[in-house]
Design a protein around this motif. Sequence first.
Motif, PDB file in Angstrom:
ATOM      1  N   MET A 137       0.846  -1.204   0.000  1.00 27.37           N
ATOM      2  CA  MET A 137       0.000   0.000   0.000  1.00 27.37           C
ATOM      3  C   MET A 137       0.880   1.252   0.000  1.00 27.37           C
ATOM      4  N   ASN A 138       0.473   2.212  -0.794  1.00 25.96           N
ATOM      5  CA  ASN A 138       1.168   3.490  -0.746  1.00 25.96           C
ATOM      6  C   ASN A 138       0.419   4.444   0.177  1.00 25.96           C
ATOM      7  N   PHE A 139       1.165   5.044   1.079  1.00 19.56           N
ATOM      8  CA  PHE A 139       0.548   6.079   1.917  1.00 19.56           C
ATOM      9  C   PHE A 139       0.477   7.357   1.102  1.00 19.56           C
ATOM     10  N   GLU A 140      -0.512   8.180   1.406  1.00 17.68           N
ATOM     11  CA  GLU A 140      -0.674   9.406   0.622  1.00 17.68           C
ATOM     12  C   GLU A 140      -0.670  10.651   1.485  1.00 17.68           C
TER      13      GLU A 140
ATOM     14  N   GLY B 249       5.793   6.696  10.354  1.00 18.28           N
ATOM     15  CA  GLY B 249       4.346   6.492  10.460  1.00 18.28           C
ATOM     16  C   GLY B 249       3.711   7.496  11.411  1.00 18.28           C
ATOM     17  N   ALA B 250       4.319   7.655  12.578  1.00 15.76           N
ATOM     18  CA  ALA B 250       3.781   8.603  13.559  1.00 15.76           C
ATOM     19  C   ALA B 250       3.867  10.030  13.008  1.00 15.76           C
ATOM     20  N   GLN B 251       4.968  10.352  12.341  1.00 16.25           N
ATOM     21  CA  GLN B 251       5.099  11.717  11.804  1.00 16.25           C
ATOM     22  C   GLN B 251       4.062  12.002  10.714  1.00 16.25           C
TER      23      GLN B 251
ATOM     24  N   LEU C  54       9.652   2.160   3.525  1.00 16.01           N
ATOM     25  CA  LEU C  54      10.084   1.328   4.652  1.00 16.01           C
ATOM     26  C   LEU C  54       9.173   0.133   4.917  1.00 16.01           C
ATOM     27  N   VAL C  55       7.870   0.290   4.672  1.00 13.80           N
ATOM     28  CA  VAL C  55       6.951  -0.808   5.027  1.00 13.80           C
ATOM     29  C   VAL C  55       6.940  -1.916   3.982  1.00 13.80           C
TER      30      VAL C  55
ATOM     31  N   LYS D  66       5.515  -6.612   7.754  1.00  9.40           N
ATOM     32  CA  LYS D  66       4.135  -6.917   8.168  1.00  9.40           C
ATOM     33  C   LYS D  66       3.265  -5.658   8.222  1.00  9.40           C
ATOM     34  N   PHE D  67       3.891  -4.500   8.064  1.00  4.58           N
ATOM     35  CA  PHE D  67       3.121  -3.257   8.087  1.00  4.58           C
ATOM     36  C   PHE D  67       2.742  -2.772   6.690  1.00  4.58           C
TER      37      PHE D  67
END
Lengths: 191, 199
Positions: free
Chosen positions: A1-4, A68-70, A42-43, A47-48
Amino acid sequence: MNFELPKLPYALDALSPYLGEKTLEFHYGKHHNAYVNNLTGLVRGTKFENAKLEQIIKEAEGGIYNNGAQVWNHTFYFFGFSPDGKREPLGEMADAINKSFGSFDQFKEKFSKAAATLFGSGWVWLVKKDNSSLEIIQESNAGNPLRSGLKPILTCDVWEHAYYLDYQNRRPDYINAFWNILDWDVISSRF
Amino acid sequence: MVFELPKLDYDYKALEPYIDAQTMEIHHTKHHGAYTAKLNDAIKGTELEGKSLEDIFKNISEHPAGVRNNGGGYYNHNLFWKILSPRSGEEPTGDLLNAINKSFGSFENFKNEFSTAAASVFGSGWAWLVKSNGELKATSTPNQDNPLMDVASVKGIPLMGLDVWEHAYYLKYQNRRPDYIAAFWNIVAWDEVAKRYLK
């Protein structure tokens, strides 16, 4: 999955003069965007790979946690602003602030102090606890209260990149300005 | 002993174009100035008054955060200004170069390791060249910690430090920390680093 990178609900110059257009260009367009891209890289193969940000914040370590947190923190921060929102808390949010801190002014003072005294890079949070009371907490670097089971309501980014172009070493001036661009409709709805 | 903000050996504009005059002036007068004032406040009237920072750092974990943060901030910036120089483009020579070659393989390898340490600090902190049991190491510390502190993961004598707090480079480089790190290699005072190595 790509984060956006989420689209902001206002223009980059909309928070000026409190936060300048150049600050938003870098903070949103470069820093926030880099966290999104770093996380996506990085993911991959971990597993993420298909995890939600909240799961990453609760379970991941190192670079995946940090990025992820940022991503989450910046989205939460930017979406708490608007050029013309309600500048004071409403309804149950206002009641809860009065109950936990005495008054909105006392809350602002306490939150501002927490933001001014956080040493190094990090975030100051207003969080809701299980018993619905509110608390102010400081987190270093990418720290996010979801990790310890708290519900974030409001945050202020005190990494120097959040204010250095506008305020340089004058972090207290940035914190004063911060109160003028908060959208308490949005923040109250989180409560 | 009262700690004083040191004068720089060069003008604020002397490190241009690598570090701009506005950054230097704010960094020195405001950031370093604030650490100096807060350090004096933090130790005033305590058992630490009159002690050297090197001594205090040895047991820093036993002292209040204000001493650690401001003592580190004061000391680290003192060192930083000293190991910078407007004479650009020099390289280490003599015993220091030999030690670098021995510990890192080559000057290029050392530059890569140190640059990676500086680029990988998440949040605010410092990259260091440290002398530790006769060996040289590239390392980093968070916030204003340094390798003289008992809390440091790699302890030793700091020979050279690079400030990677965003205030050190944001006005000129913004999010491009790697460009700032690359620029740094043009303004290292290698004679000063060598002096610290030989001490």
